[in-house]
Motif scaffolding. Structure first.
Motif, PDB file in Angstrom:
ATOM      1  N   VAL A  16       0.747  -1.252  -0.073  1.00 33.73           N
ATOM      2  CA  VAL A  16      -0.067  -0.040  -0.110  1.00 33.73           C
ATOM      3  C   VAL A  16       0.822   1.231  -0.120  1.00 33.73           C
ATOM      4  N   VAL A  17       0.691   2.092  -1.004  1.00 34.71           N
ATOM      5  CA  VAL A  17       1.486   3.254  -1.021  1.00 34.71           C
ATOM      6  C   VAL A  17       0.890   4.439  -0.376  1.00 34.71           C
ATOM      7  N   LYS A  18      -0.269   4.494  -0.423  1.00 31.97           N
ATOM      8  CA  LYS A  18      -1.157   5.774   0.333  1.00 31.97           C
ATOM      9  C   LYS A  18      -2.278   5.168   0.857  1.00 31.97           C
ATOM     10  N   LYS A  19      -2.602   5.638   2.024  1.00 29.71           N
ATOM     11  CA  LYS A  19      -3.852   5.139   2.581  1.00 29.71           C
ATOM     12  C   LYS A  19      -4.954   6.351   2.987  1.00 29.71           C
ATOM     13  N   GLY A  20      -5.865   5.996   3.156  1.00 27.56           N
ATOM     14  CA  GLY A  20      -7.068   7.012   3.670  1.00 27.56           C
ATOM     15  C   GLY A  20      -7.301   8.276   2.685  1.00 27.56           C
ATOM     16  N   LEU A  21      -7.534   7.832   1.509  1.00 29.77           N
ATOM     17  CA  LEU A  21      -7.686   8.710   0.516  1.00 29.77           C
ATOM     18  C   LEU A  21      -9.202   8.539   0.084  1.00 29.77           C
ATOM     19  N   THR A  22      -9.868   9.803  -0.468  1.00 31.43           N
ATOM     20  CA  THR A  22     -11.185   9.853  -0.952  1.00 31.43           C
ATOM     21  C   THR A  22     -10.878   9.194  -2.157  1.00 31.43           C
ATOM     22  N   LYS A  23     -12.300   8.828  -2.763  1.00 29.28           N
ATOM     23  CA  LYS A  23     -12.225   8.050  -3.973  1.00 29.28           C
ATOM     24  C   LYS A  23     -11.471   8.961  -5.092  1.00 29.28           C
ATOM     25  N   GLU A  24     -11.824  10.146  -5.178  1.00 28.69           N
ATOM     26  CA  GLU A  24     -11.149  11.000  -6.164  1.00 28.69           C
ATOM     27  C   GLU A  24      -9.536  11.118  -6.184  1.00 28.69           C
ATOM     28  N   GLU A  25      -9.172  11.247  -5.081  1.00 29.44           N
ATOM     29  CA  GLU A  25      -7.666  11.347  -4.897  1.00 29.44           C
ATOM     30  C   GLU A  25      -7.122   9.828  -5.139  1.00 29.44           C
ATOM     31  N   ALA A  26      -7.779   9.037  -4.766  1.00 23.99           N
ATOM     32  CA  ALA A  26      -7.360   7.542  -4.888  1.00 23.99           C
ATOM     33  C   ALA A  26      -7.252   7.308  -6.430  1.00 23.99           C
ATOM     34  N   GLU A  27      -8.255   7.671  -7.195  1.00 23.41           N
ATOM     35  CA  GLU A  27      -8.554   7.205  -8.616  1.00 23.41           C
ATOM     36  C   GLU A  27      -7.467   8.015  -9.472  1.00 23.41           C
ATOM     37  N   ALA A  28      -6.997   9.283  -9.109  1.00 25.84           N
ATOM     38  CA  ALA A  28      -6.033  10.176  -9.604  1.00 25.84           C
ATOM     39  C   ALA A  28      -4.774   9.606  -9.346  1.00 25.84           C
ATOM     40  N   ILE A  29      -4.474   8.955  -8.296  1.00 22.80           N
ATOM     41  CA  ILE A  29      -2.915   8.479  -8.032  1.00 22.80           C
ATOM     42  C   ILE A  29      -2.808   7.255  -8.847  1.00 22.80           C
ATOM     43  N   ALA A  30      -4.056   6.506  -8.753  1.00 17.09           N
ATOM     44  CA  ALA A  30      -3.937   5.180  -9.473  1.00 17.09           C
ATOM     45  C   ALA A  30      -3.908   5.419 -11.074  1.00 17.09           C
ATOM     46  N   ALA A  31      -4.400   6.401 -11.657  1.00 18.78           N
ATOM     47  CA  ALA A  31      -4.412   6.651 -12.959  1.00 18.78           C
ATOM     48  C   ALA A  31      -2.900   7.187 -13.213  1.00 18.78           C
ATOM     49  N   LYS A  32      -2.280   8.205 -12.381  1.00 17.45           N
ATOM     50  CA  LYS A  32      -0.913   8.462 -12.673  1.00 17.45           C
ATOM     51  C   LYS A  32       0.095   7.269 -12.850  1.00 17.45           C
ATOM     52  N   LEU A  33      -0.168   6.246 -11.648  1.00 15.39           N
ATOM     53  CA  LEU A  33       0.861   5.054 -11.747  1.00 15.39           C
ATOM     54  C   LEU A  33       0.535   3.993 -12.957  1.00 15.39           C
ATOM     55  N   LYS A  34      -0.959   3.910 -13.480  1.00 10.68           N
ATOM     56  CA  LYS A  34      -1.159   3.133 -14.404  1.00 10.68           C
ATOM     57  C   LYS A  34      -0.585   3.513 -15.702  1.00 10.68           C
TER      58      LYS A  34
END
Length: 162
Positions: free
Chosen positions: A135-153
């Motif tokens: 787990v690289v980042k915890k406790g995020l809102t849905k929007e923040e998590a999706e933004a980070i996931a999109a950058k990593l993908k």
């Protein structure tokens, strides 16, 4: 029995218990049994009371009780299916971003992205990325998590939102 009622802090709970005992005919053995249970409960520490409360709610199938008039689902006549449906309707609000794997050629790019949204130094980010399935980042809102996931993908990582 009045000694038991006097130790109960909530006036509303005392009132309900007095009504219950005054309207329900009980034999001396069941009254004694209830009195013993109440006396034992009064001797528990606050942490033990918390554990007991949690256990009782689980056994009765009751979620967190917000008012003293709440009735367990099994007692009120509503089935367990309704409580299961209510839990499914609750939408998850807190997400964790988990890095599962990445292309070996994109390792440096993934490390840079991880450093971009964390406060880690180069060495710590590299160690974190090399662990994978972490787990690289915890406790995020849905929007923040999706933004980070999109950058990593975008840089070649496989990411899962938990």
């Amino acid at each position: 029995m009045s000694l038991v009622f006097s130790k109960i802090a909530s006036p509303s709970l005392r009132h309900h218990l007095r009504r219950l005992y005054s309207t329900t005919p009980t034999t001396s053995t069941s009254g004694d049994k209830i009195g013993r249970i109440a006396d034992e409960l009064l001797t528990l520490s606050p942490s033990e009371l918390s554990d007991f409360s949690t256990l009782l709610r689980l056994r009765l199938g009751v979620s967190l009780i917000s008012s003293s008039s709440a009735v367990p689902a099994s007692v009120s006549g509503s089935g367990a299916e309704e409580s299961g449906e209510a839990e499914k309707e609750k939408e998850k609000t807190v997400f964790d971003v988990r890095l599962d794997k990445f292309d070996a050629a994109a390792k440096i790019k993934v490390i840079k992205e991880v450093r971009g949204f964390t406060d880690l130094g180069l060495k710590e980010a590299k160690e974190l990325v090399e662990k994978t399935t972490v787990v690289v980042k915890k406790g995020l809102t849905k929007e923040e998590a999706e933004a980070i996931a999109a950058k990593l993908k975008a840089v070649g990582a496989t990411v899962v939102l938990e």
